[in-house]
Design a protein around this motif. Structure first.
Motif, PDB file in Angstrom:
ATOM      1  N   THR A 124       0.851  -1.202   0.000  1.00  0.00           N
ATOM      2  CA  THR A 124       0.000   0.000   0.000  1.00  0.00           C
ATOM      3  C   THR A 124       0.883   1.249   0.000  1.00  0.00           C
ATOM      4  O   THR A 124       2.092   1.165   0.211  1.00  0.00           O
ATOM      5  CB  THR A 124      -0.891   0.084   1.268  1.00  0.00           C
ATOM      6  N   VAL A 125       0.234   2.391  -0.181  1.00  0.00           N
ATOM      7  CA  VAL A 125       0.920   3.662   0.050  1.00  0.00           C
ATOM      8  C   VAL A 125       1.003   3.882   1.561  1.00  0.00           C
ATOM      9  O   VAL A 125       0.439   3.107   2.331  1.00  0.00           O
ATOM     10  CB  VAL A 125       0.164   4.848  -0.611  1.00  0.00           C
ATOM     11  N   GLY A 167      -2.612   4.456   3.552  1.00  0.00           N
ATOM     12  CA  GLY A 167      -3.590   4.156   2.510  1.00  0.00           C
ATOM     13  C   GLY A 167      -4.823   3.484   3.086  1.00  0.00           C
ATOM     14  O   GLY A 167      -5.060   3.512   4.295  1.00  0.00           O
ATOM     15  N   ASP A 206      -7.435  -1.008  -1.897  1.00  0.00           N
ATOM     16  CA  ASP A 206      -6.544  -0.857  -3.051  1.00  0.00           C
ATOM     17  C   ASP A 206      -5.562  -2.028  -3.094  1.00  0.00           C
ATOM     18  O   ASP A 206      -4.736  -2.168  -2.194  1.00  0.00           O
ATOM     19  CB  ASP A 206      -5.801   0.488  -2.918  1.00  0.00           C
ATOM     20  N   GLU A 253       3.125   0.090  -5.590  1.00  0.00           N
ATOM     21  CA  GLU A 253       2.916   1.507  -5.277  1.00  0.00           C
ATOM     22  C   GLU A 253       4.165   2.391  -5.300  1.00  0.00           C
ATOM     23  O   GLU A 253       4.046   3.610  -5.371  1.00  0.00           O
ATOM     24  CB  GLU A 253       2.261   1.652  -3.899  1.00  0.00           C
ATOM     25  N   SER A 268       6.052   2.848  -2.689  1.00  0.00           N
ATOM     26  CA  SER A 268       6.005   3.601  -1.429  1.00  0.00           C
ATOM     27  C   SER A 268       7.229   3.406  -0.537  1.00  0.00           C
ATOM     28  O   SER A 268       7.399   4.131   0.439  1.00  0.00           O
ATOM     29  CB  SER A 268       4.736   3.238  -0.643  1.00  0.00           C
ATOM     30  N   GLN A 309     -11.136   3.990  -7.619  1.00  0.00           N
ATOM     31  CA  GLN A 309     -10.281   5.092  -7.150  1.00  0.00           C
ATOM     32  C   GLN A 309     -10.691   6.445  -7.734  1.00  0.00           C
ATOM     33  O   GLN A 309      -9.937   7.407  -7.681  1.00  0.00           O
ATOM     34  CB  GLN A 309      -8.792   4.838  -7.445  1.00  0.00           C
ATOM     35  N   SER A 343      -9.359   7.215  -2.580  1.00  0.00           N
ATOM     36  CA  SER A 343      -8.391   6.119  -2.581  1.00  0.00           C
ATOM     37  C   SER A 343      -7.040   6.665  -2.148  1.00  0.00           C
ATOM     38  O   SER A 343      -6.827   7.870  -2.167  1.00  0.00           O
ATOM     39  CB  SER A 343      -8.297   5.500  -3.964  1.00  0.00           C
ATOM     40  N   HIS A 344      -6.134   5.765  -1.763  1.00  0.00           N
ATOM     41  CA  HIS A 344      -4.875   6.177  -1.120  1.00  0.00           C
ATOM     42  C   HIS A 344      -5.236   7.057   0.082  1.00  0.00           C
ATOM     43  O   HIS A 344      -4.604   8.074   0.342  1.00  0.00           O
ATOM     44  CB  HIS A 344      -3.939   6.926  -2.085  1.00  0.00           C
ATOM     45  N   GLU A 389     -10.964   5.126   2.322  1.00  0.00           N
ATOM     46  CA  GLU A 389     -11.243   4.325   1.130  1.00  0.00           C
ATOM     47  C   GLU A 389     -12.314   3.285   1.486  1.00  0.00           C
ATOM     48  O   GLU A 389     -12.185   2.590   2.490  1.00  0.00           O
ATOM     49  CB  GLU A 389      -9.933   3.629   0.755  1.00  0.00           C
TER      50      GLU A 389
END
Ligand SMILES: [Zn+2]
Length: 412
Positions: free
Chosen positions: A84-85, A88, A92, A127, A129, A192, A380-381, A385
């Protein structure tokens, strides 16, 4: 029945996976590649694939695969990304993996004869990240990673290679020219954005994934006294940068349906309240429906930047650091998604994805399609979400039917 012998809901699996996060005290989900939280999530996925009798295995970069064998040696792939970010949401990436395991688990438990094999993959990273790279998992499937990637470092100076080893993975086992041959790839993902929600439509069929490029821009002017320097003599890097930021915004306004541009980061180096800014950095994120348009917008922007630099007497350096081409989805698979949705009395909407996805990487060499389900307010992010249970189940059912049809010859 979901995974064999259980009656758990898709939401409960998403909740379990969302607990695999680096910062338990924060509301969002942060699961960056090769962290302890990521490793914990990888173990959960492996367990769930075992429960679904998908004979799972972990490849050299940490992607988790599970399969239902068919009669031929061709394989249709589904799945999404496990990372994920920072801060987040819970849907996602996670949604596409869990729905894929559930779809294959159900097909396996019903002992449906398959011509082609089906495979679900939890891709280790998409991502970007943690390390300065993206889509490491899907690129690894195609042999589009390199030994140089192993030396890339995160913000703490830990290399990809060291991080892999901390998760029990061996960089020496990477197959640099992998022998995977997938006949097709279908990724299920939350939208998203809010087109589906606005249209009250449960299923999105992706048409094109926008291409994108990113630049680091440096503006060098002259830092002088804020009180004593005359405006006419200044070379103000921030004023020049501000005009450039606006030019990105105005260009995005002008091409709204087909392109988008964003300045997401702007820094004044050594800025103080009583000095004219002498050194500014900012980023540009430019996305477009097709590559010719993106290239023409990029060159238009660079001309505007050059003209702006001349006007303010500042030096401008544009350093493009990443670029991914736009990818069209496979028409035959798109039709299959539409048929599967309509057989379940679900409307579909053909739409573009302005977000990047693993499907953008895999779609360069494998016939690929994406199914979207609505995202609440297009968020999203983001910690909020959310996708409704009904929409989650609709997407999973459509995915299962598409996979069954694709495996049994309704896709050439
Ligand atoms: Zn994603």
């Amino acid at each position: 029945m979901l995974f064999s012998g259980t009656s758990r809901t898709i939401e409960s699996y998403l909740l379990d996976l969302s607990h695999c996060t680096e910062f338990r005290e924060r509301n969002g989900v942060t699961r960056r590649l090769y962290t302890a939280a990521w490793k914990q999530a990888q173990s959960l996925i492996l367990d769930w694939m075992c429960e679904a009798n998908l004979d799972p295995w972990i490849d050299a970069v940490g992607n988790v695969h599970g399969r239902v064998e068919g009669f031929s040696d061709q394989t249709i792939l589904t799945g999404s990304h496990l990372d994920t970010v920072v801060d987040g949401g819970a849907y996602d990436g996670a949604y596409g993996i869990i729905a894929g395991i559930m779809a294959l688990g159900e097909i396996k438990s019903r002992q449906i004869p398959l011509s082609r094999s089906l495979e679900v993959v939890a891709l280790c990273e998409e991502e970007g990240s943690r390390f300065p790279m993206t889509c490491w998992g899907s690129r690894a499937l195609l042999g589009k990673i390199s030994r140089e990637d192993l030396a890339l470092q995160d913000a703490e100076g830990v290399s990809v290679s060291e991080a892999m080893q901390s998760c029990g993975l061996s960089p020496h086992e990477i197959d640099w020219t992998p022998s995977y041959h997938y006949r097709g790839f279908v990724e299920l993902h939350i939208e998203q954005a809010s087109q589906l929600e606005s249209a009250h439509c449960p299923i999105g069929v992706v048409n094109t994934i926008f291409g994108q490029e990113r630049w680091n821009v440096t503006v060098i002017g002259e830092s002088v006294h804020a009180g004593t320097s005359r405006i006419v003599n200044r070379h103000d890097a921030l004023v020049a940068a501000s005009e450039m930021v606006l030019s990105v915004y105005r260009l995005a306004q002008q091409y709204e349906d087909k392109a988008i541009g964003t300045v997401g980061l702007l820094q004044v180096q050594n800025g103080t309240s009583n000095c004219v800014p002498g050194h500014v950095n900012f980023t540009v994120d430019l996305r477009a429906q097709n590559d010719a348009l993106r290239e023409s917008l990029a060159s238009e922007l660079q001309s505007m930047f050059t003209e702006c630099g001349r006007r303010y007497g500042v030096e401008i350096v544009v350093d493009p650091y990443t670029s991914v081409n736009a990818v069209s989805m496979n028409v035959e698979l798109q039709n299959l998604i539409q048929k599967a949705a309509h057989s379940q009395r679900l409307n579909t909407l053909l739409l573009d994805s302005r977000a990047g996805h693993d499907a953008q990487i895999l779609g360069t060499t494998i016939p690929t399609a994406m199914i979207f389900v609505p995202s609440y307010q297009g968020l999203s992010h983001h910690v909020n979400e959310f996708t409704k249970k009904e929409d989650l189940i609709n997407g999973q059912n459509v995915l299962r039917e598409v996979l069954e049809r694709a495996a049994n010859g309704m896709f050439s």
